[in-house]
Design a protein around this motif. Structure first.
Motif, PDB file in Angstrom:
ATOM      1  N   UNK A  65      24.638  24.933 -11.907  1.00  0.00           N
ATOM      2  CA  UNK A  65      25.761  25.616 -12.530  1.00  0.00           C
ATOM      3  C   UNK A  65      26.410  24.795 -13.623  1.00  0.00           C
ATOM      4  N   UNK A  66      25.608  23.984 -14.303  1.00  0.00           N
ATOM      5  CA  UNK A  66      26.122  23.143 -15.377  1.00  0.00           C
ATOM      6  C   UNK A  66      26.758  21.843 -14.910  1.00  0.00           C
ATOM      7  N   UNK A  67      26.835  21.621 -13.609  1.00  0.00           N
ATOM      8  CA  UNK A  67      27.457  20.415 -13.061  1.00  0.00           C
ATOM      9  C   UNK A  67      26.379  19.395 -12.695  1.00  0.00           C
ATOM     10  N   UNK A  68      26.557  18.177 -13.141  1.00  0.00           N
ATOM     11  CA  UNK A  68      25.586  17.126 -12.845  1.00  0.00           C
ATOM     12  C   UNK A  68      25.713  16.715 -11.380  1.00  0.00           C
ATOM     13  N   UNK A  69      24.626  16.933 -10.615  1.00  0.00           N
ATOM     14  CA  UNK A  69      24.642  16.561  -9.191  1.00  0.00           C
ATOM     15  C   UNK A  69      23.661  15.414  -8.908  1.00  0.00           C
ATOM     16  N   UNK A  70      23.141  14.790  -9.947  1.00  0.00           N
ATOM     17  CA  UNK A  70      22.143  13.735  -9.774  1.00  0.00           C
ATOM     18  C   UNK A  70      22.689  12.608  -8.906  1.00  0.00           C
ATOM     19  N   UNK A  71      22.036  12.345  -7.797  1.00  0.00           N
ATOM     20  CA  UNK A  71      22.440  11.223  -6.949  1.00  0.00           C
ATOM     21  C   UNK A  71      23.743  11.434  -6.207  1.00  0.00           C
ATOM     22  N   UNK A  72      24.310  12.640  -6.278  1.00  0.00           N
ATOM     23  CA  UNK A  72      25.553  12.943  -5.565  1.00  0.00           C
ATOM     24  C   UNK A  72      25.285  12.888  -4.055  1.00  0.00           C
ATOM     25  N   UNK A  73      26.287  12.547  -3.260  1.00  0.00           N
ATOM     26  CA  UNK A  73      26.099  12.506  -1.808  1.00  0.00           C
ATOM     27  C   UNK A  73      25.762  13.902  -1.293  1.00  0.00           C
ATOM     28  N   UNK A  74      24.991  13.945  -0.207  1.00  0.00           N
ATOM     29  CA  UNK A  74      24.447  15.219   0.275  1.00  0.00           C
ATOM     30  C   UNK A  74      25.542  16.223   0.618  1.00  0.00           C
ATOM     31  N   UNK A  75      26.611  15.795   1.283  1.00  0.00           N
ATOM     32  CA  UNK A  75      27.650  16.757   1.673  1.00  0.00           C
ATOM     33  C   UNK A  75      28.338  17.344   0.448  1.00  0.00           C
ATOM     34  N   UNK A  76      28.420  16.579  -0.645  1.00  0.00           N
ATOM     35  CA  UNK A  76      29.014  17.110  -1.881  1.00  0.00           C
ATOM     36  C   UNK A  76      28.058  18.085  -2.569  1.00  0.00           C
ATOM     37  N   UNK A  77      26.754  17.816  -2.488  1.00  0.00           N
ATOM     38  CA  UNK A  77      25.769  18.761  -3.041  1.00  0.00           C
ATOM     39  C   UNK A  77      25.865  20.091  -2.300  1.00  0.00           C
ATOM     40  N   UNK A  78      25.931  20.036  -0.971  1.00  0.00           N
ATOM     41  CA  UNK A  78      26.039  21.252  -0.161  1.00  0.00           C
ATOM     42  C   UNK A  78      27.308  22.029  -0.534  1.00  0.00           C
ATOM     43  N   UNK A  79      28.396  21.294  -0.811  1.00  0.00           N
ATOM     44  CA  UNK A  79      29.670  21.942  -1.141  1.00  0.00           C
ATOM     45  C   UNK A  79      29.624  22.688  -2.476  1.00  0.00           C
ATOM     46  N   UNK A  80      28.645  22.367  -3.338  1.00  0.00           N
ATOM     47  CA  UNK A  80      28.528  23.091  -4.611  1.00  0.00           C
ATOM     48  C   UNK A  80      27.924  24.479  -4.425  1.00  0.00           C
ATOM     49  N   UNK A  81      27.372  24.758  -3.235  1.00  0.00           N
ATOM     50  CA  UNK A  81      26.796  26.071  -2.970  1.00  0.00           C
ATOM     51  C   UNK A  81      25.301  26.055  -2.730  1.00  0.00           C
ATOM     52  N   UNK A  82      24.769  24.881  -2.356  1.00  0.00           N
ATOM     53  CA  UNK A  82      23.338  24.747  -2.074  1.00  0.00           C
ATOM     54  C   UNK A  82      23.155  24.533  -0.570  1.00  0.00           C
ATOM     55  N   UNK A  83      22.189  25.229   0.018  1.00  0.00           N
ATOM     56  CA  UNK A  83      21.827  25.009   1.424  1.00  0.00           C
ATOM     57  C   UNK A  83      20.324  24.795   1.502  1.00  0.00           C
ATOM     58  N   UNK A  84      19.878  24.118   2.566  1.00  0.00           N
ATOM     59  CA  UNK A  84      18.459  23.800   2.709  1.00  0.00           C
ATOM     60  C   UNK A  84      17.954  24.167   4.100  1.00  0.00           C
ATOM     61  N   UNK A  85      16.794  24.820   4.120  1.00  0.00           N
ATOM     62  CA  UNK A  85      16.071  25.060   5.370  1.00  0.00           C
ATOM     63  C   UNK A  85      14.950  24.031   5.408  1.00  0.00           C
ATOM     64  N   UNK A  86      15.060  22.991   6.245  1.00  0.00           N
ATOM     65  CA  UNK A  86      14.089  21.897   6.196  1.00  0.00           C
ATOM     66  C   UNK A  86      12.724  22.274   6.754  1.00  0.00           C
ATOM     67  N   UNK A  87      11.736  21.528   6.350  1.00  0.00           N
ATOM     68  CA  UNK A  87      10.383  21.680   6.899  1.00  0.00           C
ATOM     69  C   UNK A  87      10.411  21.427   8.404  1.00  0.00           C
TER      70      UNK A  87
END
Length: 237
Positions: A65-87
């Motif tokens: 969404x135009x926001x740099x998330x490179x190397x951001x902590x995982x909980x902050x990445x999730x807070x941007x609206x991303x979720x992951x279903x792990x292998x």
């Protein structure tokens, strides 16, 4: 915040100084299912780890969404609206279905919102509704896969990263899970689907990339990838 596109630009990610990803660039556009195909060991899961901040790229840029998330902590990445279903599904075996789902909403404070999202998960997966009080460890592999996806949806993500959803499942459950992924996308959730199952993945995707030895070796719409000679040789024999 922009249009919630995930952009990966010239990303290099290394373990022990050896690059696993070598200049990967791709985009996941809102409202679509974008797939990343590739065999074992080419760097697919490493790319997901890079997006989630679990293994920071040594070079390159990742924006959402135009926001740099490179190397951001995982909980902050999730807070941007991303979720992951792990292998491998990874449910909490000694917790019930309901308790597993609630864990997916750990950042949600309002109880009413949690109940609403849980009802949506049960609507998508009626089988989980029937087993809501059952321990997750006693579910079948296919049901655990459903629970893993349902838990990912509990944060109401804009983007859902799904890593190898067909891994270890019977053909019947694979087909069912891919149908569910398509329905989730139709509800407005953008999906980045990382898979080896080429035929079924291309059947539900809008756009795809092929990863080979840490690099994007092909990209295009499903028909283009199916007709691509390099992709055909590698995946269709």
């Amino acid at each position: 915040m922009g249009d919630k596109t995930l952009d990966i630009e010239n990303v290099y990610t290394a373990y022990d100084k050896a690059d696993v990803l070598e200049g990967v660039s791709l985009s996941v556009r809102p409202g679509r299912i974008t797939c990343l195909l590739g065999s074992n060991g080419v760097g697919k899961t490493t790319l997901i780890r890079s997006i989630l901040g679990l293994t920071a790229p040594r070079e390159g840029r990742i924006t959402f969404g135009g926001r740099d998330i490179t190397g951001m902590s995982t909980h902050r990445v999730i807070a941007t609206g991303i979720a992951c279903i792990p292998e491998g599904r990874k449910v909490f075996p000694k917790l019930t279905v309901t308790e597993n789902l609630r864990i997916g909403a750990y950042q949600v404070k309002a109880e009413a919102a949690i109940r609403e999202r849980m009802n949506e998960a049960y609507e998508i997966f009626p089988r989980l509704a029937e087993r809501r009080s059952q321990l997750a460890g006693t579910l079948s592999g296919g049901e655990q896969a459903m629970l893993s996806i349902g838990r990912g949806l509990m944060s109401s993500p804009d983007l859902l990263l799904i890593d190898e959803p067909s891994l270890g499942l019977s053909p019947l459950f694979v087909k069912e899970n891919f149908n569910v992924i398509q329905r989730i996308n139709e509800r407005g959730v953008t999906v980045f689907l990382v898979e080896q199952n080429v035929r079924q993945t291309l059947a539900i995707s809008h756009y795809g990339y092929v990863l080979g030895k840490g690099r994007v070796v092909a990209e295009g719409e499903p028909d283009t990838l199916t007709d691509n000679e390099e992709v055909n040789q590698a995946y269709f024999g």
